[in-house]
Scaffold this motif. Structure first.
Motif, PDB file in Angstrom:
ATOM      1  N   GLY A 255       0.807  -1.214   0.000  1.00 26.53           N
ATOM      2  CA  GLY A 255       0.000   0.000   0.000  1.00 26.53           C
ATOM      3  C   GLY A 255       0.838   1.260   0.000  1.00 26.53           C
ATOM      4  O   GLY A 255       0.508   2.247  -0.670  1.00 26.53           O
ATOM      5  N   ALA A 256       1.953   1.236   0.738  1.00 20.87           N
ATOM      6  CA  ALA A 256       2.834   2.409   0.767  1.00 20.87           C
ATOM      7  C   ALA A 256       3.453   2.673  -0.600  1.00 20.87           C
ATOM      8  O   ALA A 256       3.546   3.824  -1.048  1.00 20.87           O
ATOM      9  N   PHE A 257       3.874   1.622  -1.301  1.00 20.09           N
ATOM     10  CA  PHE A 257       4.454   1.810  -2.628  1.00 20.09           C
ATOM     11  C   PHE A 257       3.417   2.308  -3.628  1.00 20.09           C
ATOM     12  O   PHE A 257       3.698   3.163  -4.469  1.00 20.09           O
ATOM     13  N   PHE A 258       2.210   1.794  -3.542  1.00 19.85           N
ATOM     14  CA  PHE A 258       1.163   2.261  -4.449  1.00 19.85           C
ATOM     15  C   PHE A 258       0.853   3.737  -4.214  1.00 19.85           C
ATOM     16  O   PHE A 258       0.608   4.488  -5.163  1.00 19.85           O
ATOM     17  N   ASN A 259       0.847   4.152  -2.946  1.00 16.75           N
ATOM     18  CA  ASN A 259       0.576   5.558  -2.653  1.00 16.75           C
ATOM     19  C   ASN A 259       1.637   6.470  -3.262  1.00 16.75           C
ATOM     20  O   ASN A 259       1.324   7.538  -3.807  1.00 16.75           O
ATOM     21  N   ILE A 260       2.903   6.061  -3.161  1.00 15.02           N
ATOM     22  CA  ILE A 260       3.982   6.885  -3.695  1.00 15.02           C
ATOM     23  C   ILE A 260       3.991   6.857  -5.223  1.00 15.02           C
ATOM     24  O   ILE A 260       4.153   7.896  -5.888  1.00 15.02           O
ATOM     25  N   LEU A 261       3.797   5.683  -5.810  1.00 16.89           N
ATOM     26  CA  LEU A 261       3.813   5.582  -7.267  1.00 16.89           C
ATOM     27  C   LEU A 261       2.687   6.386  -7.907  1.00 16.89           C
ATOM     28  O   LEU A 261       2.835   6.904  -9.020  1.00 16.89           O
ATOM     29  N   ALA A 262       1.549   6.503  -7.212  1.00 18.64           N
ATOM     30  CA  ALA A 262       0.428   7.258  -7.767  1.00 18.64           C
ATOM     31  C   ALA A 262       0.716   8.747  -7.861  1.00 18.64           C
ATOM     32  O   ALA A 262       0.075   9.457  -8.646  1.00 18.64           O
ATOM     33  N   THR A 263       1.673   9.242  -7.085  1.00 17.28           N
ATOM     34  CA  THR A 263       1.996  10.666  -7.110  1.00 17.28           C
ATOM     35  C   THR A 263       3.043  11.032  -8.161  1.00 17.28           C
ATOM     36  O   THR A 263       3.207  12.216  -8.467  1.00 17.28           O
ATOM     37  N   PHE A 264       3.744  10.047  -8.717  1.00 17.32           N
ATOM     38  CA  PHE A 264       4.805  10.356  -9.672  1.00 17.32           C
ATOM     39  C   PHE A 264       4.277  11.033 -10.943  1.00 17.32           C
ATOM     40  O   PHE A 264       4.887  12.007 -11.416  1.00 17.32           O
ATOM     41  N   PRO A 265       3.176  10.572 -11.559  1.00 20.41           N
ATOM     42  CA  PRO A 265       2.672  11.311 -12.744  1.00 20.41           C
ATOM     43  C   PRO A 265       2.270  12.742 -12.432  1.00 20.41           C
ATOM     44  O   PRO A 265       2.407  13.625 -13.291  1.00 20.41           O
ATOM     45  N   ILE A 266       1.781  12.988 -11.213  1.00 23.17           N
ATOM     46  CA  ILE A 266       1.389  14.356 -10.855  1.00 23.17           C
ATOM     47  C   ILE A 266       2.624  15.223 -10.676  1.00 23.17           C
ATOM     48  O   ILE A 266       2.629  16.404 -11.053  1.00 23.17           O
ATOM     49  N   LEU A 267       3.691  14.669 -10.108  1.00 20.55           N
ATOM     50  CA  LEU A 267       4.940  15.420 -10.021  1.00 20.55           C
ATOM     51  C   LEU A 267       5.497  15.736 -11.404  1.00 20.55           C
ATOM     52  O   LEU A 267       6.105  16.793 -11.616  1.00 20.55           O
ATOM     53  N   ALA A 268       5.288  14.831 -12.343  1.00 18.90           N
ATOM     54  CA  ALA A 268       5.799  15.063 -13.705  1.00 18.90           C
ATOM     55  C   ALA A 268       5.029  16.152 -14.434  1.00 18.90           C
ATOM     56  O   ALA A 268       5.513  16.658 -15.461  1.00 18.90           O
ATOM     57  N   LEU A 269       3.846  16.520 -13.957  1.00 22.66           N
ATOM     58  CA  LEU A 269       3.099  17.608 -14.591  1.00 22.66           C
ATOM     59  C   LEU A 269       3.831  18.940 -14.513  1.00 22.66           C
ATOM     60  O   LEU A 269       3.532  19.868 -15.282  1.00 22.66           O
ATOM     61  N   ASN A 270       4.773  19.055 -13.586  1.00 27.55           N
ATOM     62  CA  ASN A 270       5.546  20.295 -13.482  1.00 27.55           C
ATOM     63  C   ASN A 270       6.424  20.534 -14.712  1.00 27.55           C
ATOM     64  O   ASN A 270       6.873  21.661 -14.930  1.00 27.55           O
ATOM     65  N   LEU A 271       6.658  19.494 -15.515  1.00 29.99           N
ATOM     66  CA  LEU A 271       7.440  19.679 -16.730  1.00 29.99           C
ATOM     67  C   LEU A 271       6.736  20.586 -17.721  1.00 29.99           C
ATOM     68  O   LEU A 271       7.389  21.278 -18.525  1.00 29.99           O
ATOM     69  N   PHE A 272       5.402  20.596 -17.695  1.00 26.93           N
ATOM     70  CA  PHE A 272       4.654  21.443 -18.627  1.00 26.93           C
ATOM     71  C   PHE A 272       4.638  22.903 -18.187  1.00 26.93           C
ATOM     72  O   PHE A 272       4.309  23.775 -18.994  1.00 26.93           O
ATOM     73  N   ILE A 273       4.947  23.171 -16.922  1.00 28.96           N
ATOM     74  CA  ILE A 273       4.973  24.557 -16.442  1.00 28.96           C
ATOM     75  C   ILE A 273       6.264  25.236 -16.849  1.00 28.96           C
ATOM     76  O   ILE A 273       6.289  26.409 -17.234  1.00 28.96           O
ATOM     77  N   GLY A 274       7.358  24.517 -16.762  1.00 31.41           N
ATOM     78  CA  GLY A 274       8.658  25.091 -17.095  1.00 31.41           C
ATOM     79  C   GLY A 274       9.493  25.314 -15.861  1.00 31.41           C
ATOM     80  O   GLY A 274       9.000  25.333 -14.736  1.00 31.41           O
TER      81      GLY A 274
END
Length: 531
Positions: free
Chosen positions: A109-128
């Motif tokens: 469960g802990a790994f799933f919680n962390i892995l689910a946040t990685f795509p949201i962290l990657a959204l910062n690439l579109f901001i610059g």
């Protein structure tokens, strides 16, 4: 091919609904936070993608470091208390098989919680302002932090027996490893001027790895990650060795050496106790007064340290003051919740609560006794915490700042309401009969989670807003938090009116049997065949 125990536990955990619900909840919390921070970025271009990535990664880092406290702090000590650890060694399993299996069962469960946040962290690439290397480095650092936290929980669990000790021990161990090397390095460099081996101690801190990950895969980050992985392997190996060679040791119980010592440790006038017997039972097995005194003295010393920081204009220590003060507030409230949950949760799962409820004692008296025992022990600590805030928030440097002029009364008011509210919510969660770590986190996060999330959002807003507007927003947040606490207290009182029903689980049984009873009401009789 995975180890057999690890493979089995992963298959079992993958079939549990809560494993996927928590993953959805973790991503569902991060996505609105990103949307709110992105709105601040549109209003103020100075608030770039790097600032958003730092704020979000810090939030995920806290979740990653609490994984060991939440999931693995009681994974091995539970087997010790139930006496089933020795049965596992009757098979051909080794200590490492058992440790890895237990960690895998609790850690999915802990790994799933962390892995689910990685795509949201990657959204910062579109901001610059953020590179893919930085996002990858932060994601790898968060993964290593989860492993490190889970291994630390298994290490403490292999050495302890009681639920409260392993839970608080894991929390203190992770807090110390995260911040102690950084603080020691700052003191040695800033005050003593020593640049020796203290520079290498920072590689033991997962938070140092998160700071370095903001710059990408730099050499300092690589050394820190290797050190953390080595410590993770060492923690798991020690836990495996410990349970293999000490699985048969009895649970240590403090036994008085003589009758005189026993009489001195017993409550006064035990033969003709003036108060209720429930009050006497509620006061048993509480946290030691010496530990409360040490914690109170630490709060006072930290308050004087904060005062010295502003008197001597030590700008390098200002982040320690703010983060340390807020962290001590959360630590006090977490300990308060854990101490209130412990006795009732243990009695609920062992069946001792049922024996109390069959007596003429009323459930309301039992709740009142638990509340009274908790407040009697922890209110003095709360007073020391309030005095710690007064020592540095009353400094003349904050006289002309609108935010800090209202900060002192706000912190004291919230401290009082939280001290009243948390024991009520802890008692309500304790009688439901879940595992002790799960009970503590449910009571704490359901009560403190919404105000903490809103506070983190307000901190981000205050960066790009005027001082007067930030003061008004903080005052509104404090008022809303007080109303929220009063609602939680009212709801807990209403729920605890059905104390016996909740403690016995009868409400859940009735809900599960209601459809069957309706079917049986309209079911036609079955004809009997003659043989």
């Amino acid at each position: 091919m995975l180890l057999p125990v690890v493979q089995r536990e992963l298959l079992v955990s993958s079939r549990q609904r809560m494993t996927f619900y928590w993953r959805m909840l973790s991503a569902g919390v991060q996505l609105p936070i990103f949307a709110a921070l992105y709105g601040l970025h549109l209003d103020n271009r100075a608030f770039s993608g790097s600032h958003i990535l730092l704020a979000m990664s810090t939030f995920v880092f806290v979740e990653a470091m609490l994984a060991g406290v939440r999931f693995t702090s009681d994974c091995l000590s539970e087997e010790k208390r139930e006496g089933t650890l020795g049965l596992l060694f009757l098979t051909d399993l080794g200590g490492l098989d058992i440790v890895l299996g237990k960690v895998a069962a609790r850690a999915l469960g802990a790994f799933f919680n962390i892995l689910a946040t990685f795509p949201i962290l990657a959204l910062n690439l579109f901001i610059g302002g953020v590179t893919g290397e930085q996002v990858a480095a932060i994601c790898l650092t968060l993964t290593v932090s989860v492993l490190f936290s889970l291994a630390a929980g298994a290490l403490v669990s292999s050495r302890g027996e009681r639920e409260r000790n392993v839970l608080l021990g894991t929390f203190l161990m992770l807090t110390g490893i995260t911040f102690a090397p950084l603080l020691l390095n700052e003191f040695a460099v800033r005050i003593v001027g020593y640049y020796g081996f203290v520079d290498t101690l920072v590689h033991l801190s997962p938070y140092h790895a998160l700071i370095e990950a903001q710059r990408g895969f730099v050499p300092q980050l690589n050394r820190t990650l290797v050190t953390l992985l080595a410590l993770t392997a060492a923690f798991l190996a020690y836990a495996a060795w410990r349970i293999r060679h000490r699985f048969g040791e009895p649970i240590t119980i403090a036994v008085p050496e003589s009758i005189g010592v026993k009489l001195r440790r017993m409550p006064r006038r035990i033969s003709g106790y003036v108060g209720s017997p429930l009050d006497w039972l509620a006061q048993q097995n509480r946290v030691r007064k010496s530990r409360l005194v040490m914690f109170s003295l630490f709060l006072l010393c930290f308050g004087f340290f904060c005062r010295i920081v502003f008197e001597e204009n030590l700008n390098w220590a200002v982040p320690i003051v703010f983060l340390g003060s807020y962290g001590l507030h959360l630590t006090y409230k977490f300990f308060l919740t854990a101490e209130t949950c412990r006795q009732l949760n243990e009695d609920r799962r062992s069946g001792a609560l049922e024996l109390i409820l069959v007596t003429p004692a009323k459930a309301a008296h039992l709740v009142r006794a638990q509340l009274s025992a908790t407040w009697r022990a922890w209110v003095p600590v709360g007073v020391c915490l309030a005095f710690m805030n007064y020592l540095w928030l009353s400094h003349r440097e904050f006289d002309r700042q609108d935010v800090f002029q209202i900060a002192l009364p706000i912190t004291i008011i919230l401290l009082i309401t939280d001290t009243i509210m948390l024991p009520w919510r802890a008692i309500l969660e304790a009688i439901r009969g879940d595992r002790y770590p799960a009970t503590v986190f449910k009571a704490f996060l359901r009560s403190m989670g919404p105000p903490i999330a809103v506070f983190a959002f307000l901190v981000a807003i205050s960066i790009v807003s005027s001082e007067r507007a930030a003061a008004n927003v903080y005052a509104l947040w404090a008022f809303a938090t007080v109303i929220f606490n009063l609602m939680l207290i009212s709801n807990a009182k209403k729920e605890l009116q059905n104390f016996r029903l909740i403690a016995s689980g009868e409400k859940l049984v009735r809900q599960s049997l209601r459809p069957a009873s309706l079917r049986s009401r309209f079911q036609l009789p079955v004809p009997i065949r003659r043989i």
